[in-house]
Design a protein around this motif. Structure first.
Motif, PDB file in Angstrom:
ATOM      1  N   ALA A 184       0.812  -1.222   0.000  1.00 15.64           N
ATOM      2  CA  ALA A 184       0.000   0.000   0.000  1.00 15.64           C
ATOM      3  C   ALA A 184       0.842   1.267   0.000  1.00 15.64           C
ATOM      4  O   ALA A 184       0.298   2.374  -0.028  1.00 15.64           O
ATOM      5  N   GLU A 185       2.155   1.127  -0.003  1.00 16.38           N
ATOM      6  CA  GLU A 185       3.015   2.304   0.111  1.00 16.38           C
ATOM      7  C   GLU A 185       2.812   3.321  -1.013  1.00 16.38           C
ATOM      8  O   GLU A 185       2.771   2.956  -2.194  1.00 16.38           O
ATOM      9  N   VAL A 186       2.690   4.574  -0.623  1.00 17.45           N
ATOM     10  CA  VAL A 186       2.778   5.719  -1.533  1.00 17.45           C
ATOM     11  C   VAL A 186       3.446   6.837  -0.740  1.00 17.45           C
ATOM     12  O   VAL A 186       3.012   7.155   0.372  1.00 17.45           O
ATOM     13  N   LYS A 187       4.486   7.428  -1.294  1.00 16.31           N
ATOM     14  CA  LYS A 187       5.172   8.519  -0.612  1.00 16.31           C
ATOM     15  C   LYS A 187       4.743   9.861  -1.197  1.00 16.31           C
ATOM     16  O   LYS A 187       4.885  10.090  -2.398  1.00 16.31           O
ATOM     17  N   VAL A 188       4.196  10.702  -0.348  1.00  7.65           N
ATOM     18  CA  VAL A 188       3.881  12.077  -0.727  1.00  7.65           C
ATOM     19  C   VAL A 188       4.663  13.016   0.197  1.00  7.65           C
ATOM     20  O   VAL A 188       5.541  13.749  -0.247  1.00  7.65           O
ATOM     21  N   TYR A 189       4.353  12.980   1.489  1.00 13.43           N
ATOM     22  CA  TYR A 189       5.072  13.776   2.470  1.00 13.43           C
ATOM     23  C   TYR A 189       5.805  12.924   3.494  1.00 13.43           C
ATOM     24  O   TYR A 189       6.665  13.427   4.213  1.00 13.43           O
ATOM     25  N   SER A 190       5.458  11.663   3.611  1.00 14.56           N
ATOM     26  CA  SER A 190       6.110  10.792   4.577  1.00 14.56           C
ATOM     27  C   SER A 190       7.512  10.442   4.089  1.00 14.56           C
ATOM     28  O   SER A 190       7.872  10.690   2.938  1.00 14.56           O
ATOM     29  N   GLN A 191       8.304   9.817   4.974  1.00 11.75           N
ATOM     30  CA  GLN A 191       9.692   9.545   4.619  1.00 11.75           C
ATOM     31  C   GLN A 191       9.835   8.343   3.695  1.00 11.75           C
ATOM     32  O   GLN A 191      10.652   8.350   2.782  1.00 11.75           O
ATOM     33  N   TRP A 192       9.022   7.304   3.910  1.00 11.99           N
ATOM     34  CA  TRP A 192       9.249   6.060   3.187  1.00 11.99           C
ATOM     35  C   TRP A 192       8.027   5.499   2.462  1.00 11.99           C
ATOM     36  O   TRP A 192       8.115   4.460   1.829  1.00 11.99           O
ATOM     37  N   GLY A 193       6.882   6.091   2.567  1.00 10.85           N
ATOM     38  CA  GLY A 193       5.688   5.544   1.926  1.00 10.85           C
ATOM     39  C   GLY A 193       4.542   5.326   2.884  1.00 10.85           C
ATOM     40  O   GLY A 193       3.527   4.708   2.546  1.00 10.85           O
ATOM     41  N   GLU A 194       4.682   5.881   4.093  1.00 10.14           N
ATOM     42  CA  GLU A 194       3.651   5.714   5.114  1.00 10.14           C
ATOM     43  C   GLU A 194       2.343   6.405   4.743  1.00 10.14           C
ATOM     44  O   GLU A 194       1.280   6.034   5.250  1.00 10.14           O
ATOM     45  N   ASP A 195       2.393   7.398   3.849  1.00 13.96           N
ATOM     46  CA  ASP A 195       1.162   8.074   3.421  1.00 13.96           C
ATOM     47  C   ASP A 195       0.170   7.069   2.851  1.00 13.96           C
ATOM     48  O   ASP A 195      -1.014   7.059   3.215  1.00 13.96           O
ATOM     49  N   GLY A 196       0.643   6.221   1.948  1.00 10.22           N
ATOM     50  CA  GLY A 196      -0.234   5.236   1.335  1.00 10.22           C
ATOM     51  C   GLY A 196      -0.713   4.195   2.317  1.00 10.22           C
ATOM     52  O   GLY A 196      -1.876   3.780   2.300  1.00 10.22           O
ATOM     53  N   ILE A 197       0.176   3.751   3.200  1.00 14.29           N
ATOM     54  CA  ILE A 197      -0.197   2.729   4.190  1.00 14.29           C
ATOM     55  C   ILE A 197      -1.269   3.260   5.131  1.00 14.29           C
ATOM     56  O   ILE A 197      -2.274   2.585   5.394  1.00 14.29           O
ATOM     57  N   LEU A 198      -1.078   4.473   5.632  1.00 10.60           N
ATOM     58  CA  LEU A 198      -2.064   5.028   6.561  1.00 10.60           C
ATOM     59  C   LEU A 198      -3.404   5.286   5.885  1.00 10.60           C
ATOM     60  O   LEU A 198      -4.460   5.073   6.488  1.00 10.60           O
ATOM     61  N   ASP A 199      -3.378   5.735   4.636  1.00  6.93           N
ATOM     62  CA  ASP A 199      -4.635   5.924   3.918  1.00  6.93           C
ATOM     63  C   ASP A 199      -5.350   4.586   3.748  1.00  6.93           C
ATOM     64  O   ASP A 199      -6.574   4.499   3.901  1.00  6.93           O
ATOM     65  N   TYR A 200      -4.585   3.532   3.436  1.00  5.96           N
ATOM     66  CA  TYR A 200      -5.156   2.194   3.289  1.00  5.96           C
ATOM     67  C   TYR A 200      -5.784   1.712   4.593  1.00  5.96           C
ATOM     68  O   TYR A 200      -6.921   1.203   4.604  1.00  5.96           O
ATOM     69  N   LEU A 201      -5.071   1.882   5.702  1.00  3.90           N
ATOM     70  CA  LEU A 201      -5.606   1.449   6.992  1.00  3.90           C
ATOM     71  C   LEU A 201      -6.888   2.207   7.342  1.00  3.90           C
ATOM     72  O   LEU A 201      -7.876   1.609   7.796  1.00  3.90           O
ATOM     73  N   CYS A 202      -6.876   3.510   7.115  1.00  2.28           N
ATOM     74  CA  CYS A 202      -8.067   4.321   7.400  1.00  2.28           C
ATOM     75  C   CYS A 202      -9.237   3.897   6.515  1.00  2.28           C
ATOM     76  O   CYS A 202     -10.388   3.825   6.976  1.00  2.28           O
TER      77      CYS A 202
END
Length: 310
Positions: free
Chosen positions: A48-66
């Motif tokens: 689920a990783e996508v990097k926008v502002y996070s360091q390593w791709g946490e943006d995509g992971i957190l959006d997926y979890l939410c």
């Protein structure tokens, strides 16, 4: 002439930067939507990783979890948010209109948030303080007063993290993100000893001695009612959801944590503070004699014992 050039550069920056930031967000949002369309095929959380502002791709992971647990407009407490330019909560604020309580000891945290247009678009608050096990629940209370009870709790302090998380009341939190130290190995639950003034950059010249192992956080958060659902691909941020939400995910979680501690970042410093780019086990060797707490026995062991040479 130099004065005129500086003023001109500032004027150009003020005109161009907002457009570039908006372009960056739109590209990131498109990538998130494309990723979300394939979410049923995800085997590992890092898919689920996508990097926008996070360091390593946490943006995509957190959006997926939410998305999976139905947090359309989450409330986020991020401890260790830096100056809010590269962090875990900023994209959620832009993309999901999340409310954010960002905490850090940096002097530029508040000015950075105050100059960000997100400040009026949602509930974005900065709070500058040094975080310890003694004040973490006070911070949770302050966050609750500012944005409501947090749904997402993110912790990244590169130091006393285990002891802070142990003290934190996470009863109302749904998602936890915590940075672990992959160089402490994958078999043992270990952490640096509690030190409320811990500073990674001065504790050891290598800058590699900090935090706790992945197993330490998995075991701790299980006692708080959370289940481990995976890590980012680079192998330093772990993600957890409340036990009752685990059935929302069909992710395959390995019991062999070595796949989550395959850390390839070469950020070792020398005695004079320069990057040495040390590879592989050489990074562990730099600190192999330093002490750790074995959380299963309470005894002191060394880094080299927790993560022995292959």
């Amino acid at each position: 002439m130099n004065f005129i050039l500086r003023r001109l550069k500032l004027k150009i920056s003020s005109l161009v930067s907002p457009e570039l930031r908006n372009f960056r967000f739109l590209i990131g949002q498109s990538a998130i939507l494309a990723s979300r369309a394939n979410s049923e095929t995800f085997k590992n959380l890092w898919d689920a990783e996508v990097k926008v502002y996070s360091q390593w791709g946490e943006d995509g992971i957190l959006d997926y979890l939410c998305e999976q647990i139905g947090l359309s407009k989450p409330k986020v407490l991020e401890i260790g948010a830096g100056n809010f330019t590269e962090c875990n909560s900023r994209f959620l604020a832009e993309n999901r209109n999340a409310s954010v309580f960002a905490v850090d000891g940096r002097a530029d945290l508040i000015p950075s948030i105050e100059s960000n247009s997100l400040r009026w678009k949602s509930h974005i608050f900065g709070y500058r303080t040094w975080v310890t096990p003694e004040n973490v629940n006070e911070i949770l209370d302050k966050a609750g007063q500012a944005i409501g009870t947090p749904d997402v709790f993110s912790l990244d302090l590169d130091g006393n993290d285990y002891w802070i998380l142990q003290a934190a009341n996470l009863d109302s939190v749904s998602v936890v993100v915590v940075e672990y130290n992959p160089l402490f190995g994958h078999n043992m639950a270990v952490t640096v000893a509690r030190d409320d003034s811990f500073d990674r950059t001065s504790k050891h010249y290598s800058w590699l001695y900090y935090g706790a192992s992945l197993k330490a956080f998995v075991d701790l958060l299980r006692t708080k009612g959370f289940e481990f659902v995976g890590t980012n691909r680079v192998g330093n941020n772990a993600f957890f959801v409340k036990k009752e939400l685990r059935n929302q995910f069909s992710l395959e979680i390995s019991s062999d944590f070595s796949m989550y501690t395959d850390w390839r970042i070469r950020e070792t410093r020398s005695l004079d503070g320069q990057l040495t780019y040390a590879p592989g086990y050489d990074r562990v060797a730099e600190m192999k004699n330093l002490p750790l707490v074995d959380l299963e026995t309470g005894q002191e062991i060394s880094v080299g014992t927790a993560n022995p040479a292959p």
